[in-house]
Enzyme design. Structure first.
Site, short mmCIF file in Angstrom:
data_model
loop_
_atom_site.label_atom_id
_atom_site.label_comp_id
_atom_site.label_asym_id
_atom_site.label_seq_id
_atom_site.Cartn_x
_atom_site.Cartn_y
_atom_site.Cartn_z
N HIS A 155 0.84 -1.20 0.00
CA HIS A 155 0.00 0.00 0.00
C HIS A 155 0.88 1.25 0.00
O HIS A 155 2.09 1.17 0.20
CB HIS A 155 -0.92 0.02 1.23
CG HIS A 155 -2.09 -0.89 1.13
ND1 HIS A 155 -2.01 -2.22 1.50
CD2 HIS A 155 -3.36 -0.69 0.69
CE1 HIS A 155 -3.19 -2.80 1.30
NE2 HIS A 155 -4.03 -1.89 0.82
N LYS A 159 -0.42 4.71 4.67
CA LYS A 159 -1.34 3.79 5.34
C LYS A 159 -0.82 3.50 6.74
O LYS A 159 0.35 3.19 6.95
CB LYS A 159 -1.47 2.49 4.56
CG LYS A 159 -2.51 1.53 5.14
CD LYS A 159 -2.82 0.39 4.19
CE LYS A 159 -3.84 -0.57 4.77
NZ LYS A 159 -5.14 0.06 5.06
#
Length: 267
Positions: A155, A159
């Site tokens: 990600h 995040k």
């Protein structure tokens, strides 16, 4: 038509939800919320996402916005999400929760809230990922006792939770299919632990750039690999799934549901 209220509307997912909802003729945005004193309070939501004015303005008071005829969609942060949930319970409002990174205590609070209101709570709202969960269960039944299983996820660098909620859901799909508890078989890191434990489910994580979300489940057999992979190219797939969940949820009895329920994919 389903009236929806979008919480944390100024964030990445909040703006994707605004765009998805504004483009869906079956829903109506009746509220868009931000934290108190946010600089965008009072702004028409159309201006947030590069659209024509929508006549709906960013607010911060959920207590006057929610009721049982409106579905709240919440993609925020765990503490804020739990606080928001308390407002929904007071208003008897259905909730779609897309926040990840909850503690066990916070998950218990969601379960308790679902005794009063209908809640869809899922780690991932995309059709592709929810199909992947079913494929992982099938592959586990066929290959689980013959292979070493690894889960990889990547990600963007902002995040906050790790591993992702989706990676954990994939791990739980494997463990549940094998009749095991993920907490007992997961290997979160391998520094200094030596050989791989038989039956372990390994997790590895990448954070960098602006990666929307990539997940892989690898079944490593002798002489061959079977890899199941999903790559989200934009956040729109998550937003559209959450809108579909909101449409499905309105009018449902109190209870805790997930995207497998929404899509009719339950075993």
């Amino acid at each position: 038509m389903t009236p929806i209220v979008i919480n944390a509307c100024t964030g990445r997912m909040g703006q994707e939800l605004l765009k998805a909802a504004a483009s869906d003729s079956q829903v109506e945005i009746v509220g868009a919320m931000a934290r108190a004193q946010h600089q965008k309070l009072g702004t028409d939501i159309g201006y947030l996402v590069g659209m024509e004015p929508q006549g709906v303005f960013v607010g911060d008071d959920l207590s006057v916005t929610l009721n049982e005829r409106k579905v709240l969609i919440d993609f925020s942060l765990p503490e804020h999400s739990i606080e928001t949930l308390s407002h929904a319970v007071s208003a008897n409002s259905p909730v779609v929760i897309g926040t990840t990174g909850f503690s066990d205590e916070q998950k218990q609070a969601i379960t308790e809230a679902a005794q009063s209101i209908p809640i869809v709570f899922a780690a991932n709202y995309s059709l592709g990922v929810n199909s992947l969960l079913g494929l992982v269960k099938q592959a586990t039944r066929l290959l689980g006792d013959k292979s070493d299983i690894e889960i990889f996820e990547a990600h963007h660098k902002y995040k906050k939770d790790s591993p992702s909620g989706t990676a954990l859901a994939l791990g739980e799909a494997v463990a549940d299919t094998q009749g095991r508890d993920l907490d007992n078989v997961a290997e979160w890191a391998r520094h200094g632990i030596g050989e791989r434990e038989p039956g372990a489910i390994g997790f590895s994580v990448m954070r960098g750039g602006d990666i929307v979300g990539t997940h892989e489940v690898v079944f490593a057999l002798k002489g061959e690999l079977v890899t199941l992979r999903h790559e989200a190219q934009t956040r729109q797939c998550f937003a559209q799934g959450a809108i579909e969940a909101a449409k499905w949820l309105l009018g449902k009895p109190a209870g805790l549901y997930d995207m497998q329920d929404v899509l009719g994919l339950k075993d």
